[in-house]
Design a protein around this motif. Sequence first.
Motif, PDB file in Angstrom:
ATOM      1  N   LEU A 181     -43.048  49.085 -54.785  1.00  0.00           N
ATOM      2  CA  LEU A 181     -41.666  49.376 -54.406  1.00  0.00           C
ATOM      3  C   LEU A 181     -41.414  50.851 -54.689  1.00  0.00           C
ATOM      4  CD1 LEU A 181     -38.896  48.405 -53.437  1.00  0.00           C
ATOM      5  CD2 LEU A 181     -38.325  47.915 -55.828  1.00  0.00           C
ATOM      6  N   VAL A 182     -41.069  51.580 -53.635  1.00  0.00           N
ATOM      7  CA  VAL A 182     -40.860  53.024 -53.755  1.00  0.00           C
ATOM      8  C   VAL A 182     -39.397  53.349 -53.519  1.00  0.00           C
ATOM      9  CG1 VAL A 182     -41.671  55.296 -53.021  1.00  0.00           C
ATOM     10  CG2 VAL A 182     -43.136  53.288 -52.710  1.00  0.00           C
ATOM     11  N   GLU A 183     -38.807  54.127 -54.419  1.00  0.00           N
ATOM     12  CA  GLU A 183     -37.451  54.632 -54.218  1.00  0.00           C
ATOM     13  C   GLU A 183     -37.561  56.061 -53.699  1.00  0.00           C
ATOM     14  OE1 GLU A 183     -34.998  54.238 -57.656  1.00  0.00           O
ATOM     15  OE2 GLU A 183     -35.601  52.156 -58.008  1.00  0.00           O
ATOM     16  N   VAL A 184     -36.995  56.275 -52.510  1.00  0.00           N
ATOM     17  CA  VAL A 184     -37.123  57.559 -51.822  1.00  0.00           C
ATOM     18  C   VAL A 184     -35.748  58.186 -51.644  1.00  0.00           C
ATOM     19  CG1 VAL A 184     -37.893  58.672 -49.690  1.00  0.00           C
ATOM     20  CG2 VAL A 184     -39.172  56.734 -50.617  1.00  0.00           C
ATOM     21  N   GLU A 185     -35.705  59.515 -51.697  1.00  0.00           N
ATOM     22  CA  GLU A 185     -34.435  60.222 -51.514  1.00  0.00           C
ATOM     23  C   GLU A 185     -34.637  61.419 -50.606  1.00  0.00           C
ATOM     24  OE1 GLU A 185     -31.635  62.679 -54.512  1.00  0.00           O
ATOM     25  OE2 GLU A 185     -31.773  60.537 -54.956  1.00  0.00           O
ATOM     26  N   GLY A 186     -33.671  61.647 -49.702  1.00  0.00           N
ATOM     27  CA  GLY A 186     -33.741  62.795 -48.798  1.00  0.00           C
ATOM     28  C   GLY A 186     -32.367  63.241 -48.372  1.00  0.00           C
ATOM     29  N   ASP A 187     -32.320  64.284 -47.559  1.00  0.00           N
ATOM     30  CA  ASP A 187     -31.046  64.837 -47.110  1.00  0.00           C
ATOM     31  C   ASP A 187     -30.456  64.063 -45.936  1.00  0.00           C
ATOM     32  OD1 ASP A 187     -31.016  66.853 -49.017  1.00  0.00           O
ATOM     33  OD2 ASP A 187     -32.157  68.220 -47.739  1.00  0.00           O
ATOM     34  N   SER A 188     -31.281  63.280 -45.230  1.00  0.00           N
ATOM     35  CA  SER A 188     -30.792  62.532 -44.070  1.00  0.00           C
ATOM     36  C   SER A 188     -31.679  61.317 -43.837  1.00  0.00           C
ATOM     37  CB  SER A 188     -30.796  63.418 -42.820  1.00  0.00           C
ATOM     38  OG  SER A 188     -32.134  63.759 -42.471  1.00  0.00           O
ATOM     39  N   MET A 189     -31.183  60.383 -43.017  1.00  0.00           N
ATOM     40  CA  MET A 189     -31.974  59.209 -42.695  1.00  0.00           C
ATOM     41  C   MET A 189     -33.227  59.590 -41.924  1.00  0.00           C
ATOM     42  SD  MET A 189     -29.204  56.250 -41.755  1.00  0.00           S
ATOM     43  CE  MET A 189     -30.490  55.005 -41.730  1.00  0.00           C
ATOM     44  N   SER A 190     -33.113  60.577 -41.046  1.00  0.00           N
ATOM     45  CA  SER A 190     -34.274  60.988 -40.290  1.00  0.00           C
ATOM     46  C   SER A 190     -35.338  61.605 -41.194  1.00  0.00           C
ATOM     47  CB  SER A 190     -33.834  61.948 -39.184  1.00  0.00           C
ATOM     48  OG  SER A 190     -34.029  63.225 -39.449  1.00  0.00           O
ATOM     49  N   GLU A 191     -34.919  62.317 -42.225  1.00  0.00           N
ATOM     50  CA  GLU A 191     -35.876  62.902 -43.165  1.00  0.00           C
ATOM     51  C   GLU A 191     -36.609  61.809 -43.931  1.00  0.00           C
ATOM     52  OE1 GLU A 191     -35.403  65.180 -47.320  1.00  0.00           O
ATOM     53  OE2 GLU A 191     -34.721  66.363 -45.600  1.00  0.00           O
ATOM     54  N   VAL A 192     -35.858  60.813 -44.397  1.00  0.00           N
ATOM     55  CA  VAL A 192     -36.481  59.709 -45.127  1.00  0.00           C
ATOM     56  C   VAL A 192     -37.416  58.933 -44.204  1.00  0.00           C
ATOM     57  CG1 VAL A 192     -36.046  57.509 -46.277  1.00  0.00           C
ATOM     58  CG2 VAL A 192     -34.618  59.503 -46.801  1.00  0.00           C
ATOM     59  N   SER A 193     -36.949  58.659 -42.980  1.00  0.00           N
ATOM     60  CA  SER A 193     -37.751  57.918 -42.024  1.00  0.00           C
ATOM     61  C   SER A 193     -39.050  58.649 -41.699  1.00  0.00           C
ATOM     62  CB  SER A 193     -36.954  57.682 -40.742  1.00  0.00           C
ATOM     63  OG  SER A 193     -37.723  57.000 -39.785  1.00  0.00           O
ATOM     64  N   SER A 194     -38.963  59.963 -41.512  1.00  0.00           N
ATOM     65  CA  SER A 194     -40.150  60.762 -41.207  1.00  0.00           C
ATOM     66  C   SER A 194     -41.127  60.760 -42.366  1.00  0.00           C
ATOM     67  CB  SER A 194     -39.756  62.203 -40.870  1.00  0.00           C
ATOM     68  OG  SER A 194     -38.989  62.249 -39.689  1.00  0.00           O
ATOM     69  N   PHE A 195     -40.589  60.851 -43.565  1.00  0.00           N
ATOM     70  CA  PHE A 195     -41.454  60.846 -44.744  1.00  0.00           C
ATOM     71  C   PHE A 195     -42.225  59.536 -44.850  1.00  0.00           C
ATOM     72  CE2 PHE A 195     -41.743  59.325 -49.172  1.00  0.00           C
ATOM     73  CZ  PHE A 195     -42.795  60.119 -49.578  1.00  0.00           C
ATOM     74  N   VAL A 196     -41.511  58.416 -44.692  1.00  0.00           N
ATOM     75  CA  VAL A 196     -42.163  57.111 -44.800  1.00  0.00           C
ATOM     76  C   VAL A 196     -43.194  56.923 -43.687  1.00  0.00           C
ATOM     77  CG1 VAL A 196     -41.818  54.614 -44.747  1.00  0.00           C
ATOM     78  CG2 VAL A 196     -40.194  56.071 -45.974  1.00  0.00           C
ATOM     79  N   GLY A 197     -42.804  57.255 -42.455  1.00  0.00           N
ATOM     80  CA  GLY A 197     -43.691  57.014 -41.323  1.00  0.00           C
ATOM     81  C   GLY A 197     -44.871  57.960 -41.239  1.00  0.00           C
ATOM     82  N   GLU A 198     -44.649  59.231 -41.603  1.00  0.00           N
ATOM     83  CA  GLU A 198     -45.687  60.231 -41.414  1.00  0.00           C
ATOM     84  C   GLU A 198     -46.521  60.507 -42.668  1.00  0.00           C
ATOM     85  OE1 GLU A 198     -43.865  63.706 -39.823  1.00  0.00           O
ATOM     86  OE2 GLU A 198     -42.880  62.616 -38.173  1.00  0.00           O
ATOM     87  N   ARG A 199     -45.963  60.246 -43.834  1.00  0.00           N
ATOM     88  CA  ARG A 199     -46.704  60.564 -45.054  1.00  0.00           C
ATOM     89  C   ARG A 199     -47.205  59.307 -45.778  1.00  0.00           C
ATOM     90  NH1 ARG A 199     -45.327  65.774 -46.495  1.00  0.00           N
ATOM     91  NH2 ARG A 199     -47.224  65.714 -47.776  1.00  0.00           N
ATOM     92  N   VAL A 200     -46.312  58.337 -45.947  1.00  0.00           N
ATOM     93  CA  VAL A 200     -46.675  57.147 -46.718  1.00  0.00           C
ATOM     94  C   VAL A 200     -47.457  56.142 -45.878  1.00  0.00           C
ATOM     95  CG1 VAL A 200     -45.817  55.208 -48.069  1.00  0.00           C
ATOM     96  CG2 VAL A 200     -44.689  57.436 -48.241  1.00  0.00           C
ATOM     97  N   ALA A 201     -46.935  55.807 -44.711  1.00  0.00           N
ATOM     98  CA  ALA A 201     -47.555  54.769 -43.882  1.00  0.00           C
ATOM     99  C   ALA A 201     -48.957  55.150 -43.427  1.00  0.00           C
ATOM    100  CB  ALA A 201     -46.673  54.471 -42.671  1.00  0.00           C
ATOM    101  N   ARG A 202     -49.252  56.428 -43.395  1.00  0.00           N
ATOM    102  CA  ARG A 202     -50.560  56.874 -42.923  1.00  0.00           C
ATOM    103  C   ARG A 202     -51.629  56.915 -44.005  1.00  0.00           C
ATOM    104  NH1 ARG A 202     -49.307  61.683 -38.485  1.00  0.00           N
ATOM    105  NH2 ARG A 202     -47.931  60.430 -37.134  1.00  0.00           N
ATOM    106  N   LEU A 203     -51.259  56.617 -45.217  1.00  0.00           N
ATOM    107  CA  LEU A 203     -52.269  56.551 -46.280  1.00  0.00           C
ATOM    108  C   LEU A 203     -53.218  55.401 -45.990  1.00  0.00           C
ATOM    109  CD1 LEU A 203     -50.024  57.163 -49.430  1.00  0.00           C
ATOM    110  CD2 LEU A 203     -51.565  58.786 -48.326  1.00  0.00           C
ATOM    111  N   PRO A 204     -54.515  55.595 -46.194  1.00  0.00           N
ATOM    112  CA  PRO A 204     -55.499  54.568 -45.828  1.00  0.00           C
ATOM    113  C   PRO A 204     -55.247  53.202 -46.455  1.00  0.00           C
ATOM    114  CG  PRO A 204     -56.584  56.643 -46.345  1.00  0.00           C
ATOM    115  CD  PRO A 204     -55.139  56.813 -46.709  1.00  0.00           C
ATOM    116  N   ALA A 205     -54.745  53.162 -47.689  1.00  0.00           N
ATOM    117  CA  ALA A 205     -54.578  51.877 -48.378  1.00  0.00           C
ATOM    118  C   ALA A 205     -53.303  51.153 -47.979  1.00  0.00           C
ATOM    119  CB  ALA A 205     -54.582  52.101 -49.893  1.00  0.00           C
TER     120      ALA A 205
END
Length: 201
Positions: free
Chosen positions: A144-168
């Motif tokens: 369970l990850v708690e994420v914070e950003g300046d906008s919903m698009s920033e949070v969404s981009s972070f999750v989709g482009e940085r976290v979801a792409r991790l191999p595990a």
Amino acid sequence: MTDEERAADEGVGAGREAADESGDESETPGEATAAATATAAETATVLSILRENARTSVADLARQTGLDEATVETVIEELEAADVIRGYRAVVDWDAADAERVRAAVELDVELDRETGYGDVAERIARFPEVEALRLVSGDYDLLVEVEGDSMSEVSSFVGERVARLPAVTNTVTHYVMDTYAEAGILFGDGDDDDRRSVTP
């Protein structure tokens, strides 16, 4: 040197030795006033007070625990050195500060191999500055990850482009925070408003 001068010189020497011995004895009580060792219960009380209010002064901690200030300072230094106290942070109500911050709780499904453990995956994710907290949990997902950003698009981009792409990482589910009613034991706002319809992707 005359007999009288010799006697006078010996008298001065004896006086110095007596003064030195007296000075040595005077240091012992001073050493006894060093900070006492706090018990486990007293240390736990210090932690509890600081967790409720990290700005509590050493004088107030001493008064509330019955310890002397030197002991309180030693307890805090030891807790910091042992990484029991990891840091001090303010609990911020961003709505009251008129500063928009978007927060989200992200469920992660993780697939491990023989060379990768939960700790390895967590360590990599925790290095991202957007991550406020990260926990291994029981149930239908793993982290369970708690994420914070300046906008919903920033949070969404972070999750989709940085976290979801991790191999595990095999799956992510993002829950955006609509309102915060309490944090770290502190109540926020009046809790009367329902803001679920005010947030759109």
